[in-house]
Motif scaffolding. Structure first.
Motif, PDB file in Angstrom:
ATOM      1  N   GLY A  98     -13.946  20.027  -4.074  1.00  0.00           N
ATOM      2  CA  GLY A  98     -13.614  20.593  -5.355  1.00  0.00           C
ATOM      3  C   GLY A  98     -13.285  22.189  -4.863  1.00  0.00           C
ATOM      4  N   TYR A  99     -13.885  22.692  -4.168  1.00  0.00           N
ATOM      5  CA  TYR A  99     -13.673  24.069  -3.738  1.00  0.00           C
ATOM      6  C   TYR A  99     -12.297  24.229  -3.162  1.00  0.00           C
ATOM      7  CZ  TYR A  99     -17.941  25.495  -5.415  1.00  0.00           C
ATOM      8  OH  TYR A  99     -19.241  25.807  -6.343  1.00  0.00           O
ATOM      9  N   TRP A 100     -11.818  23.226  -2.318  1.00  0.00           N
ATOM     10  CA  TRP A 100     -10.610  23.219  -1.740  1.00  0.00           C
ATOM     11  C   TRP A 100      -9.558  23.313  -2.863  1.00  0.00           C
ATOM     12  CZ3 TRP A 100      -7.876  24.732   2.248  1.00  0.00           C
ATOM     13  CH2 TRP A 100      -6.627  24.188   2.278  1.00  0.00           C
ATOM     14  N   TRP A 101      -9.728  22.744  -3.991  1.00  0.00           N
ATOM     15  CA  TRP A 101      -8.772  22.613  -4.825  1.00  0.00           C
ATOM     16  C   TRP A 101      -8.759  23.949  -5.745  1.00  0.00           C
ATOM     17  CZ3 TRP A 101      -4.390  20.207  -5.927  1.00  0.00           C
ATOM     18  CH2 TRP A 101      -4.221  19.082  -5.282  1.00  0.00           C
ATOM     19  N   ARG A 102      -9.826  24.677  -5.776  1.00  0.00           N
ATOM     20  CA  ARG A 102      -9.740  25.880  -6.382  1.00  0.00           C
ATOM     21  C   ARG A 102      -8.883  26.898  -5.779  1.00  0.00           C
ATOM     22  NH1 ARG A 102     -15.305  24.041  -7.082  1.00  0.00           N
ATOM     23  NH2 ARG A 102     -16.378  24.245  -9.171  1.00  0.00           N
ATOM     24  N   ILE A 103      -9.125  26.789  -4.191  1.00  0.00           N
ATOM     25  CA  ILE A 103      -8.266  27.397  -3.154  1.00  0.00           C
ATOM     26  C   ILE A 103      -6.672  27.158  -3.405  1.00  0.00           C
ATOM     27  CG2 ILE A 103      -7.807  28.079  -0.846  1.00  0.00           C
ATOM     28  CD1 ILE A 103     -10.903  27.670  -0.193  1.00  0.00           C
ATOM     29  N   GLU A 104      -6.415  25.895  -3.287  1.00  0.00           N
ATOM     30  CA  GLU A 104      -5.199  25.191  -3.280  1.00  0.00           C
ATOM     31  C   GLU A 104      -4.286  25.926  -4.290  1.00  0.00           C
ATOM     32  OE1 GLU A 104      -1.978  22.799  -1.864  1.00  0.00           O
ATOM     33  OE2 GLU A 104      -4.232  23.237  -0.815  1.00  0.00           O
ATOM     34  N   VAL A 105      -4.621  26.153  -5.519  1.00  0.00           N
ATOM     35  CA  VAL A 105      -3.842  26.482  -6.433  1.00  0.00           C
ATOM     36  C   VAL A 105      -3.278  28.138  -6.218  1.00  0.00           C
ATOM     37  CG1 VAL A 105      -4.808  25.228  -8.268  1.00  0.00           C
ATOM     38  CG2 VAL A 105      -5.919  27.450  -7.861  1.00  0.00           C
ATOM     39  N   ASP A 106      -4.024  28.609  -5.350  1.00  0.00           N
ATOM     40  CA  ASP A 106      -3.660  30.149  -4.878  1.00  0.00           C
ATOM     41  C   ASP A 106      -4.273  30.564  -3.357  1.00  0.00           C
ATOM     42  OD1 ASP A 106      -2.761  32.627  -4.473  1.00  0.00           O
ATOM     43  OD2 ASP A 106      -3.692  33.503  -6.156  1.00  0.00           O
ATOM     44  N   VAL A 107      -3.538  30.110  -2.615  1.00  0.00           N
ATOM     45  CA  VAL A 107      -4.261  30.161  -1.232  1.00  0.00           C
ATOM     46  C   VAL A 107      -4.423  31.499  -0.771  1.00  0.00           C
ATOM     47  CG1 VAL A 107      -3.305  27.734  -0.282  1.00  0.00           C
ATOM     48  CG2 VAL A 107      -2.067  30.033   0.158  1.00  0.00           C
ATOM     49  N   THR A 108      -3.824  32.529  -1.586  1.00  0.00           N
ATOM     50  CA  THR A 108      -4.314  33.909  -1.044  1.00  0.00           C
ATOM     51  C   THR A 108      -5.533  34.351  -1.638  1.00  0.00           C
ATOM     52  OG1 THR A 108      -3.223  34.905  -2.943  1.00  0.00           O
ATOM     53  CG2 THR A 108      -1.766  34.668  -1.113  1.00  0.00           C
ATOM     54  N   ASN A 109      -6.151  33.596  -2.484  1.00  0.00           N
ATOM     55  CA  ASN A 109      -7.411  33.975  -3.150  1.00  0.00           C
ATOM     56  C   ASN A 109      -8.509  33.546  -2.238  1.00  0.00           C
ATOM     57  OD1 ASN A 109      -9.760  34.197  -4.499  1.00  0.00           O
ATOM     58  ND2 ASN A 109      -8.704  33.329  -6.737  1.00  0.00           N
ATOM     59  N   THR A 110      -9.368  34.363  -1.690  1.00  0.00           N
ATOM     60  CA  THR A 110     -10.311  34.099  -0.714  1.00  0.00           C
ATOM     61  C   THR A 110     -11.950  34.074  -1.196  1.00  0.00           C
ATOM     62  OG1 THR A 110     -10.698  36.425  -0.263  1.00  0.00           O
ATOM     63  CG2 THR A 110      -9.135  35.476   1.152  1.00  0.00           C
ATOM     64  N   ARG A 111     -11.825  33.918  -2.781  1.00  0.00           N
ATOM     65  CA  ARG A 111     -12.824  33.856  -3.376  1.00  0.00           C
ATOM     66  C   ARG A 111     -14.028  32.730  -3.121  1.00  0.00           C
ATOM     67  NH1 ARG A 111     -12.211  33.242  -9.511  1.00  0.00           N
ATOM     68  NH2 ARG A 111     -10.421  34.742  -9.003  1.00  0.00           N
ATOM     69  N   TYR A 112     -13.308  31.733  -2.683  1.00  0.00           N
ATOM     70  CA  TYR A 112     -14.057  30.456  -2.566  1.00  0.00           C
ATOM     71  C   TYR A 112     -14.346  29.815  -1.027  1.00  0.00           C
ATOM     72  CZ  TYR A 112     -13.150  30.033  -7.661  1.00  0.00           C
ATOM     73  OH  TYR A 112     -12.795  30.114  -8.956  1.00  0.00           O
ATOM     74  N   ASP A 113     -13.776  30.911  -0.186  1.00  0.00           N
ATOM     75  CA  ASP A 113     -13.796  30.399   1.045  1.00  0.00           C
ATOM     76  C   ASP A 113     -15.070  30.065   1.677  1.00  0.00           C
ATOM     77  OD1 ASP A 113     -11.054  30.989   0.981  1.00  0.00           O
ATOM     78  OD2 ASP A 113     -11.023  32.409   2.694  1.00  0.00           O
ATOM     79  N   ASN A 114     -16.107  31.118   1.195  1.00  0.00           N
ATOM     80  CA  ASN A 114     -17.537  30.799   2.035  1.00  0.00           C
ATOM     81  C   ASN A 114     -18.181  29.472   1.458  1.00  0.00           C
ATOM     82  OD1 ASN A 114     -17.195  32.992   3.337  1.00  0.00           O
ATOM     83  ND2 ASN A 114     -18.266  34.235   1.851  1.00  0.00           N
ATOM     84  N   VAL A 115     -18.147  29.368   0.447  1.00  0.00           N
ATOM     85  CA  VAL A 115     -18.877  27.921  -0.053  1.00  0.00           C
ATOM     86  C   VAL A 115     -18.208  26.895   0.138  1.00  0.00           C
ATOM     87  CG1 VAL A 115     -17.556  28.032  -2.220  1.00  0.00           C
ATOM     88  CG2 VAL A 115     -19.992  27.082  -1.974  1.00  0.00           C
ATOM     89  N   PHE A 116     -16.826  26.773   0.255  1.00  0.00           N
ATOM     90  CA  PHE A 116     -15.905  25.597   1.022  1.00  0.00           C
ATOM     91  C   PHE A 116     -16.505  25.374   2.384  1.00  0.00           C
ATOM     92  CE2 PHE A 116     -12.151  24.661   3.210  1.00  0.00           C
ATOM     93  CZ  PHE A 116     -11.880  23.464   2.852  1.00  0.00           C
ATOM     94  N   VAL A 117     -16.475  26.505   3.181  1.00  0.00           N
ATOM     95  CA  VAL A 117     -16.641  26.199   4.702  1.00  0.00           C
ATOM     96  C   VAL A 117     -18.383  25.859   4.620  1.00  0.00           C
ATOM     97  CG1 VAL A 117     -17.211  27.596   6.861  1.00  0.00           C
ATOM     98  CG2 VAL A 117     -15.135  28.007   5.414  1.00  0.00           C
ATOM     99  N   GLN A 118     -19.178  26.350   4.133  1.00  0.00           N
ATOM    100  CA  GLN A 118     -20.473  25.664   4.132  1.00  0.00           C
ATOM    101  C   GLN A 118     -20.709  24.319   3.850  1.00  0.00           C
ATOM    102  OE1 GLN A 118     -22.746  28.463   1.390  1.00  0.00           O
ATOM    103  NE2 GLN A 118     -22.268  30.199   2.401  1.00  0.00           N
ATOM    104  N   TYR A 119     -19.961  24.087   2.854  1.00  0.00           N
ATOM    105  CA  TYR A 119     -20.050  22.405   2.508  1.00  0.00           C
ATOM    106  C   TYR A 119     -19.300  21.609   3.474  1.00  0.00           C
ATOM    107  CZ  TYR A 119     -22.208  22.780  -2.187  1.00  0.00           C
ATOM    108  OH  TYR A 119     -23.060  22.877  -3.156  1.00  0.00           O
TER     109      TYR A 119
END
Length: 398
Positions: free
Chosen positions: A87-108
């Motif tokens: 779910g967080y990957w898809w939040r990233i996928e729409v704009d891969v320059t956005n780092t807002r979701y990186d940490n929670v994505f990596v944690q899961y």
């Protein structure tokens, strides 16, 4: 080894290791009900259909509530953590320059990997554990490559390849595991064809078969449960960018947009493929819808999608002689490009060129030259846009 070549090797490693679970449930495969693998549990497949469809339709609250229930029921299994990460990957996928979701994505993903490693340690023949590890490390590698964290990307890519090898060659077991074979077969041929400097690296891998890879992707796209959308995602990108099959790319992106109408990535891909085959009025209709959703702040609709949509509207109006409307939407393309920090993208640069031409035709030479100078600032000298800007300035004595 320079950074560019190093980046190509990461590209190789990460693509070959990208066995993600982008999933749209279909009918469960006909496998024994007493399978030891949770992925093959028919009852679970039926139960999570709505949740995974919600995730792909960008209704994350609904999806995550159901994923948490699965996490409660199977606390030691990597599946629910992996689905949360998706779910967080898809939040990233729409704009891969956005780092807002990186940490929670990596944690899961790291939680999913830890659980899969415990399963694998308990049974080194556990194909399900190997599958999750290949997927988890593959996605980590993709993210780290985007972030230019090369050491982390290398580590993740090597692990993805290791576990991919352990989960390959099981098509009679489940179509999910065929995805790794498909990507390997295609990219192990495509990469050395397009990047000759990588041929010595590819010589270390088994010989692939690009045509077989596409056939396998089509099989996964038609028959898999968890990896169906992942296969369709790769297929429309391959057909559009590498195989020169724009109508097949349109066919798949249209299906995905209809199935998941609130997914901004599929939405803008559909608009793009409509544009690429000359169905401009339909592309413009979808583009206006994208821009309206951005204005409404709908989940996932942001500047990157706006750059695409504005460009298609601008081009259509330029071609049909509506220069004032075209100018307005070229300016929007530029604004969205700057907001998403995409100044080197083709759409951004071409929008500047078109604005320069419009201003030149209107007799505004100073404004025209400013646009062309902006192209020269952001485009590399060998880029066609840079040459066009230089030539226009010289020819028109700006």
């Amino acid at each position: 080894m320079n950074k560019r070549i190093t980046g190509y090797i990461f590209f190789l490693v990460l693509l070959l290791g990208s066995l993600g679970l982008h999933a749209q449930p279909q009918q469960p495969v006909d496998l024994p009900s007493n399978s030891e693998y949770l992925l093959l549990d028919k009852g679970l497949q039926y139960r999570i259909t709505k949740a995974i469809n919600s995730m792909y339709n960008f209704d994350f609250p609904t999806a995550e509530r159901d994923f948490l229930v699965i996490m409660y029921q199977y606390p030691e299994h990597p599946l629910p953590d992996f689905l949360m990460a998706l779910g967080y990957w898809w939040r990233i996928e729409v704009d891969v320059t956005n780092t807002r979701y990186d940490n929670v994505f990596v944690q899961y993903l790291e939680r999913a990997n830890d659980k899969a490693e415990r399963m694998f340690d308990a049974n080194p023949n556990n194909k399900e554990a190997a599958f999750f590890l290949a997927a988890g490390y593959g996605f980590l590698g993709r993210l780290y490559s985007e972030r230019k964290s090369w050491t982390k990307a290398t580590f993740a890519g090597k692990n993805a390849l290791k576990y991919m090898e352990l989960s390959r060659g099981e098509e009679e077991f489940n179509p999910e595991l065929l995805l790794g074979d498909a990507l390997f077969n295609y990219f192990s041929v495509w990469i050395p064809e397009n990047y000759p400097l990588l041929r010595p690296v590819m010589a270390l891998f088994p010989k692939g078969n690009k045509e077989l890879g596409i056939q396998q992707l089509e099989t996964v796209a038609s028959n898999a449960f968890y990896t169906r959308v992942e296969a369709q995602y790769f297929l429309f990108r391959l057909y559009a960018s590498m195989e020169n099959r724009p109508y097949d790319a349109l066919r798949i992106s249209e299906y995905l947009h209809q199935k998941f109408p609130n997914n901004p990535y599929f939405h803008r891909s559909y608009a793009r493929h409509l544009y690429s085959v000359g169905r401009w009025s339909e592309s413009v209709r979808e583009s206006y819808e994208i821009l309206d959703r951005i204005d409404q702040k709908q989940t996932g609709y942001e500047a990157n999608s706006g750059r695409y949509a504005s460009f298609y509207v601008a081009e259509y109006n330029f071609r049909t002689g509506n220069k004032n409307v075209a100018k307005q939407y070229y300016q929007k393309t530029v604004a969205y490009g700057e907001e998403s920090e995409s100044q080197e993208s083709g759409y951004y640069l071409h929008a500047l060129i078109q604005l320069g031409k419009i201003e030149s035709q209107a007799g505004n030479k100073a404004k025209a030259k400013a646009y062309f100078n902006q192209v020269k600032k952001y485009a590399k000298r060998k880029h066609p846009a840079h040459k066009e800007a230089r030539d226009f300035i010289k020819k028109n004595k700006l």
